[in-house]
Write an enzyme that holds these catalytic residues in place. Structure first.
Site, PDB file in Angstrom:
ATOM      1  N   HIS A 141       0.832  -1.209   0.000  1.00 52.45           N
ATOM      2  CA  HIS A 141       0.000   0.000   0.000  1.00 52.45           C
ATOM      3  C   HIS A 141       0.866   1.257   0.000  1.00 52.45           C
ATOM      4  O   HIS A 141       0.640   2.179  -0.798  1.00 52.45           O
ATOM      5  CB  HIS A 141      -0.909  -0.004   1.236  1.00 52.45           C
ATOM      6  CG  HIS A 141      -1.702   1.252   1.414  1.00 52.45           C
ATOM      7  ND1 HIS A 141      -3.028   1.354   1.063  1.00 52.45           N
ATOM      8  CD2 HIS A 141      -1.360   2.485   1.896  1.00 52.45           C
ATOM      9  CE1 HIS A 141      -3.457   2.584   1.313  1.00 52.45           C
ATOM     10  NE2 HIS A 141      -2.472   3.288   1.831  1.00 52.45           N
ATOM     11  N   GLU A 142       1.846   1.313   0.882  1.00 51.00           N
ATOM     12  CA  GLU A 142       2.692   2.505   0.977  1.00 51.00           C
ATOM     13  C   GLU A 142       3.496   2.718  -0.303  1.00 51.00           C
ATOM     14  O   GLU A 142       3.687   3.855  -0.745  1.00 51.00           O
ATOM     15  CB  GLU A 142       3.621   2.409   2.191  1.00 51.00           C
ATOM     16  CG  GLU A 142       2.904   2.406   3.537  1.00 51.00           C
ATOM     17  CD  GLU A 142       1.989   3.603   3.745  1.00 51.00           C
ATOM     18  OE1 GLU A 142       2.287   4.695   3.215  1.00 51.00           O
ATOM     19  OE2 GLU A 142       0.965   3.455   4.423  1.00 51.00           O
TER      20      GLU A 142
ATOM     21  N   HIS B  79      -6.852  11.229  13.190  1.00 50.89           N
ATOM     22  CA  HIS B  79      -7.155  12.154  12.103  1.00 50.89           C
ATOM     23  C   HIS B  79      -7.927  13.384  12.581  1.00 50.89           C
ATOM     24  O   HIS B  79      -7.841  14.448  11.966  1.00 50.89           O
ATOM     25  CB  HIS B  79      -7.925  11.433  10.999  1.00 50.89           C
ATOM     26  CG  HIS B  79      -7.113  10.385  10.305  1.00 50.89           C
ATOM     27  ND1 HIS B  79      -6.803   9.177  10.903  1.00 50.89           N
ATOM     28  CD2 HIS B  79      -6.512  10.365   9.085  1.00 50.89           C
ATOM     29  CE1 HIS B  79      -6.070   8.460  10.071  1.00 50.89           C
ATOM     30  NE2 HIS B  79      -5.878   9.148   8.974  1.00 50.89           N
TER      31      HIS B  79
END
EC number: 3.4.-.-
Length: 641
Positions: free
Chosen positions: A384-385, A514
């Site tokens: 993913h990264e 977040h």
């Protein structure tokens, strides 16, 4: 740099009065024919690109130093760099606005760059207020990263942290009261302490939004996706489109958890207690898979032990991930990536281990920060990264303002699309981590449920989190009702409840990173929908999926080693945000103008949804949820339920 002083129209030629700012301080008035305006703007934008890249690099370097070596010194240096970059961004944005009235006279590419420069975000705030915003965010992050919780069984031991203790406990403990203790203690030591800071942040965020021409921060965030002006209605439609799948999954999971914890804790028709879902926030449910596995005696897809048996290291995991992208006809990662990235937790200093990919804005320095371990979960996260990194590499030729995803969800969608391919039995066999692919409907259902536990609840959590923030920023929810409004949404839209009654003294949304970092979360909603659209398109390009062929279901596709899929993907990625996101999506899907559509997600999970519906019917399980108690008390104002 150039600033517009005024416009006059002559009999045959529009003449533009331009102030040429020497070094940004001195200026002289000159007359420029209309035909030369694009040349003036081109020079301005080139200067912005060069200077902006340098400022961006300096800011990110300071942030990297802080996150990989958390000290008071590096925190102060980071804040100073962030403030310096914001001040430069403010000056540039103000200068760019002098061209606003003449935008119709400019080429589309220049108009689009200027439009992004016009929007300053928080940098629109005056200096003192911008500094206050930076301080508030830093204070909240400090509370979040320094939070400690006392051990449930050893109350005198109060050194448990989120990354090293609490996350593991939420995943592995099956003690209802211990999980409730951890869940509550984390919120006592984070959200409760941050409510005064967040109140001030809301005021500043809304002021910045107004300075950028929006009615509120909510309107400003939504505008990032509002190409056609109907973003919120599209989200609502998609939510309804996916509701049948979520409700079947919810009912099934509720029954399995009731079997584990008993009807005393989980009623037959009520919501699920939020602390029993395997994580501190309940945004993904994959960590309770062992409790809800459809066929416990059948194998689960986990190649961790095989990786260890083959002597895998974290470095080898990254190399394997890079090979995936090379197999799609993408370039290998630069040598600097391997030199500068942080792959494992260092033993000599404190770091922020939230996995992240970094583009240092100079076209050559790309890094990943991650405290990885040798296991299958981190193998997927690494892919993913690297999806972020390869996206950066594909659009690095663009001007700075275009070096972003087509919208905020594209970056996350790309990485998660890669995970969907890499996580298939077919792919793991190809790379030598699985000896054989077993064709067994029960094994297949185990696999599909595990995938669903990861993505389906995340979409609903993302919707709730930012829907709540939009209502806060727009003033729909008054401050005295913030926490209870949060639990009302979690109950209504997710079918979840807190393990203990909450009050307005609590502030549970700020238990999530977040919210503390002031990063919008709806990108994960958008990205979850997009990733299934990406995946379906790439699978069809690779010849791995045919909707008319039952022998090639979507969930078995692996587009690894397909140049055709990779080349189509590159054509989309290289656009960055230089074109509207609908156009970029269309490049991949083959549509004239792409749109968010959850049909690919329903298509992917169709076999599972049918199985869940049959299983829930067999067990006479109630579909949906009803209130079974009081969840949040607005003190003297009365209870929400």
């Amino acid at each position: 740099m150039c600033g517009m002083a005024g416009v006059r129209v002559g009999s045959s030629l529009m003449v533009v009065m331009v102030v040429v700012l020497v070094g940004g301080l001195d200026g002289a008035v000159v007359q420029v024919p209309r035909v030369r305006l694009p040349i003036i703007v081109k020079s301005f934008l080139e200067d912005v690109n060069e200077r902006g890249s340098n400022w961006c690099t300096a800011s990110l370097s300071a942030q990297w130093e802080y996150q990989t070596n958390v000290t008071e010194e590096t925190r102060k240096a980071q804040n100073e760099a962030l403030l310096d970059f914001a001040v430069w961004r403010q000056e540039t944005g103000n200068a760019s606005r002098t061209f606003a009235s003449l935008a119709p006279l400019l080429p589309d590419d220049q108009r689009r760059q200027l439009r992004f420069l016009f929007s300053l975000g928080m940098a629109a705030l005056p200096g003192a207020e911008l500094e206050e915003y930076t301080r508030l965010k830093s204070e909240m992050l400090q509370v979040y990263t320094s939070a400690r919780v006392c051990d449930f069984n050893q109350p005198a031991r109060c050194d448990q942290t989120l990354s090293t203790d609490l996350s593991k406990m939420m995943k592995s403990s099956r003690d209802y009261q211990e999980l409730a203790h951890v869940w509550r203690a984390w919120r006592d030591n984070t959200g409760r302490k941050m409510r005064p800071y967040f109140s001030q942040l809301v005021t500043l965020a809304n002021k910045a939004a107004e300075l950028n021409g929006f009615g509120s921060r909510a309107e400003q965030w939504q505008a990032k996706y509002n190409s056609n002006g109907n973003f919120t209605s599209v989200l609502s439609e998609i939510f309804q489109q996916l509701a049948p799948l979520y409700q079947q999954l919810h009912a099934y999971v509720r029954r399995k958890l009731r079997e584990q914890y008993g009807e005393t804790h989980i009623s037959r028709k009520g919501p699920i207690p939020a602390h029993l879902l395997g994580s501190m926030w309940g945004q993904r449910w994959e960590d309770i898979y062992p409790l809800v596995k459809p066929y416990p005696l059948k194998a689960s897809l986990d190649v961790t032990q095989e990786m260890k048996a083959q002597g895998y290291t974290v470095r080898k995991m990254f190399e394997l991930a890079d090979d995936f992208f090379v197999s799609l006809n993408m370039t290998r990662l630069p040598a600097s990536f391997w030199r500068n990235s942080l792959f494992v937790r260092p033993s000599d200093r404190k770091v922020l281990c939230q996995a992240s990919a970094w583009d240092f804005c100079n076209g050559k320095d790309y890094r990943v920060k991650m405290c990885a371990k040798v296991d299958m979960k981190d193998l997927l996260f690494i892919h993913h990264e690297l999806g972020h990194i390869h996206y950066y590499l594909q659009y690095r030729h663009l001007p700075l303002v275009f070096r972003k995803g087509a919208n905020q969800g594209f970056h996350e969608a790309l990485g998660d699309t890669i995970i969907m391919s890499v996580g298939t039995p077919r792919h793991l066999q190809k790379v030598g981590l699985l000896k054989e692919v077993e064709e067994d409907p029960e094994v297949e259902m185990n696999y599909l449920l595990r995938v669903a536990l990861r993505w389906v609840p995340l979409l609903h959590f993302a919707y709730v989190l930012d829907l709540w923030r939009w209502e806060v920023f727009s003033g729909q929810v008054p401050e005295y009702a913030w926490n209870c409004a949060w639990w009302e949404l979690r109950f209504q839209l997710q079918g979840l409840k807190p393990p203990v009654v909450r009050t307005e003294k609590d502030f549970d949304p700020a238990a999530k990173y977040h919210v503390v970092a002031d990063v919008e979360y709806i990108r994960y909603y958008v990205s979850t929908v997009l990733q299934f659209q990406f995946y379906k398109a790439l699978c069809m390009k690779a010849g791995q999926y045919d909707p008319l062929d039952p022998s090639q279901p979507l969930h078995k596709c692996d587009f690894y080693q397909s140049y055709e899929a990779g080349n189509t993907l590159k054509n989309m990625l290289k656009l960055g945000r230089s074109r509207p996101w609908e156009e970029a999506l269309g490049v991949l899907t083959g549509e004239t103008e792409g749109r968010l559509d959850a049909s690919a997600m329903r298509e992917y999970f169709k076999p599972l949804e049918e199985w869940l519906a049959a299983d829930n019917k067999m067990h006479d399980e109630h579909i949906g949820w009803q209130s079974d108690g009081e969840y949040c008390r607005q003190d003297s104002l009365g209870a929400l339920h």
